[in-house]
Scaffold this active site. Structure first.
Site, mmCIF file in Angstrom:
data_model
loop_
_atom_site.group_PDB
_atom_site.id
_atom_site.type_symbol
_atom_site.label_atom_id
_atom_site.label_comp_id
_atom_site.label_asym_id
_atom_site.label_seq_id
_atom_site.Cartn_x
_atom_site.Cartn_y
_atom_site.Cartn_z
ATOM 1 N N PHE A 33 0.865 -1.177 0.000
ATOM 2 C CA PHE A 33 0.000 0.000 0.000
ATOM 3 C C PHE A 33 0.911 1.240 0.000
ATOM 4 C CE2 PHE A 33 -2.833 3.140 1.954
ATOM 5 C CZ PHE A 33 -3.994 2.921 1.240
ATOM 6 N N ASP A 39 2.743 -4.254 8.825
ATOM 7 C CA ASP A 39 1.526 -3.453 8.718
ATOM 8 C C ASP A 39 0.357 -4.441 8.710
ATOM 9 O OD1 ASP A 39 -0.709 -2.070 7.783
ATOM 10 O OD2 ASP A 39 0.433 -0.820 6.378
ATOM 11 N N TYR A 47 -10.415 0.679 11.588
ATOM 12 C CA TYR A 47 -11.653 0.997 10.861
ATOM 13 C C TYR A 47 -12.015 -0.045 9.810
ATOM 14 C CZ TYR A 47 -8.029 3.275 7.946
ATOM 15 O OH TYR A 47 -6.895 3.552 7.221
ATOM 16 N N LYS A 48 -11.203 -1.096 9.675
ATOM 17 C CA LYS A 48 -11.522 -2.124 8.686
ATOM 18 C C LYS A 48 -12.259 -3.264 9.378
ATOM 19 C CE LYS A 48 -7.447 -0.918 5.905
ATOM 20 N NZ LYS A 48 -8.016 -0.440 4.646
ATOM 21 N N ARG A 97 -12.220 -6.275 -5.557
ATOM 22 C CA ARG A 97 -11.957 -6.841 -4.218
ATOM 23 C C ARG A 97 -13.271 -7.127 -3.523
ATOM 24 N NH1 ARG A 97 -7.959 -3.424 -0.427
ATOM 25 N NH2 ARG A 97 -9.823 -2.166 -0.388
HETATM 26 C C1 LIG Z 1 -1.984 -1.687 4.214
HETATM 27 C C2 LIG Z 1 -2.489 -0.336 4.596
HETATM 28 N N1 LIG Z 1 -1.722 0.461 5.350
HETATM 29 C C3 LIG Z 1 -2.145 1.696 5.714
HETATM 30 C C4 LIG Z 1 -3.378 2.173 5.312
HETATM 31 C C5 LIG Z 1 -3.866 3.551 5.651
HETATM 32 O O1 LIG Z 1 -3.277 4.140 6.731
HETATM 33 P P1 LIG Z 1 -3.987 5.331 7.505
HETATM 34 O O2 LIG Z 1 -4.959 4.725 8.460
HETATM 35 O O3 LIG Z 1 -2.891 6.055 8.156
HETATM 36 O O4 LIG Z 1 -4.697 6.171 6.503
HETATM 37 C C6 LIG Z 1 -4.200 1.355 4.534
HETATM 38 C C7 LIG Z 1 -5.527 1.859 4.117
HETATM 39 O O5 LIG Z 1 -6.313 1.231 3.496
HETATM 40 C C8 LIG Z 1 -3.744 0.085 4.170
HETATM 41 O O6 LIG Z 1 -4.494 -0.705 3.402
#
Ligand SMILES: Cc1ncc(COP(=O)(O)O)c(C=O)c1O
Length: 423
Positions: A129, A210, A235-236, A383
């Protein structure tokens, strides 16, 4: 898949037998949609809404006293939530805290571990990402290290997955940190966290992850695996609401590593209000908090975690595996013009499935218009995330049935924008 029954009645039967059937009543699906986008934004749930409302009421009733007098005290939100997150991530309570956002946590953790390491390179992968690369490149630049030389990008052999061998090929004695996702955001591959951690350690580097696409959907064992640090959002799959507080893990063996982005919220509690100018980080993950906790973006996570804990992360994972297995089976059976970009082995699959089609963008828009909420990841991926909290096998069946109808009717043609790759 000899015993695969792709009928709607079989889907219904699977739902009737599923252990987590009762959970979905705790969530609201907008309209009558089939919501398969919980890996972008999890749905509103009454438990999360209640603990958000509780914080709002405390603000009204207690004013500033709520920092210490509210139940639970706002002042302790980060640590209290961290203790509970540790329970679903295979960590010790002091190793986790809820704080900041994923991107900010990548900055402070990669920066801090880069300073603590002997090497000067960070290994990432080409399917990451983007925010991960943006943050790490800026951390390298801040240390006078040219990101084009010091950000080493492990390559994918198939454009969908990353193997431990590919990571190993990118690692050298110059590596300070190997930073990988647990689940690739596009293909949904679940990476081998243990193997990648071992590769990093064999080369004297730190291993960071991550977990944005696995927290709340996949059972982790971060402490035992020896992962050095990790970040995530809530939030996911955790369903704590848009922009909800992020989280981080620091292995207890690394409690002596200093946060790159120090701030007063990470100071030890006892001296925080002495207002000294010398930063004394709290012991453990708590020391990596930065500024005042965003109470209203952290409060819903209490209720959201009640749901996770009541169901049990192992049960959630096995329901998720069943849903993605079923989805893959239906694609094989009913959508020969599409391919599955997600690994077929359960232990290599996260919570979502990538369906590949040359006109994925148009297909995604057509699906949304027909009440199946999915998202499109260029150039060719639709997706579908059957969140184990509120999606059942019959929803998956209906989504695939709708996709079949769209392709049969060429209904996606009217959704072409002219900008996408049509091959
Ligand atoms: C793998 C990954 N890392 C980070 C993020 C986003 O990070 P943040 O919450 O800081 O916007 C996402 C958002 O979809 C993501 O899929």
């Amino acid at each position: 898949m000899d015993d695969f029954d792709g009928s709607q009645s079989a889907a219904r039967m699977r739902d009737a037998e599923a252990a987590l059937t009762g959970l979905r009543e705790r969530f609201e699906t907008p309209g009558d949609a089939i919501y398969l986008d919980g890996n972008s934004l999890g749905l509103y749930g009454e438990d999360a809404a209640e603990t958000l409302q509780r914080a709002v009421d405390q603000w009204r009733d207690l004013g500033i006293e709520a920092w210490t007098e509210a139940d639970p005290p706002w002042f302790d939100y980060g640590e209290l939530l961290g203790d509970r997150l540790a329970g679903i991530l295979g960590a010790k309570p002091a190793e986790c805290v809820a704080a900041n956002s994923t991107t900010v946590n990548i900055h402070t953790l990669v920066g801090g571990f880069l300073d603590a390491a002997d090497g000067t390179e960070v290994v990432v992968n080409e399917l990451d990402f983007p925010t991960d690369h943006y943050a790490i490149r800026s951390q390298l630049r801040a240390r006078g290290l040219d990101p084009d030389d010091h950000l080493v990008v492990a390559e994918s052999e198939d454009g969908r997955t990353i193997t431990p061998d590919a990571v190993e090929a990118a690692v050298s004695e110059e590596t300070a940190v190997v930073f990988m996702p647990s689940v690739l955001y596009r293909s949904g591959q679940l990476l081998d966290v243990d193997a990648i951690t071992d590769v990093a350690h064999e080369h004297g580097a730190y291993a960071g992850f991550d977990l944005a696409h696995s927290v709340g959907a996949v059972d982790h064992d971060l402490h035992r695996a020896g992962v050095d640090f990790a970040v995530w959002c809530s939030y996911k799959y955790l369903n704590a609401g848009p922009g909800a507080v992020g989280g981080l893990f620091v292995h207890e063996e690394n409690f002596d590593v200093d946060p790159h982005l120090a701030g007063w919220w990470g100071n030890e509690d006892d001296t925080q209000f002495e207002m000294r100018h010398e930063f004394r980080p709290a012991e453990g993950a708590a020391g990596w908090q930065i500024g005042t906790v965003n109470v209203f973006s952290a409060a819903p996570l209490f209720g959201a975690l009640d749901v996770v804990e009541a169901a049990g992360i192992d049960e959630i994972r096995s329901h998720s595996v069943s849903l993605t297995w079923y989805l893959v089976g239906l694609v094989d059976e009913r959508l020969p013009e599409c391919s599955v970009g997600t690994p077929r082995e359960a232990e290599r699959r996260g919570g979502h499935v990538a369906i590949e089609h040359p006109e994925a963008g148009a297909v995604s828009r057509a699906l949304r218009d027909r009440g199946v909420v999915v998202d499109y990841r260029p150039p060719n991926v639709v997706r579908l995330a059957p969140s184990p909290y509120y999606v059942g096998h019959e929803d998956v069946w209906l989504a695939v049935d709708e996709l079949r109808a769209i392709l049969d009717e060429d209904a996606h043609e009217q959704y072409r924008t002219g900008e996408e790759t049509v091959t």
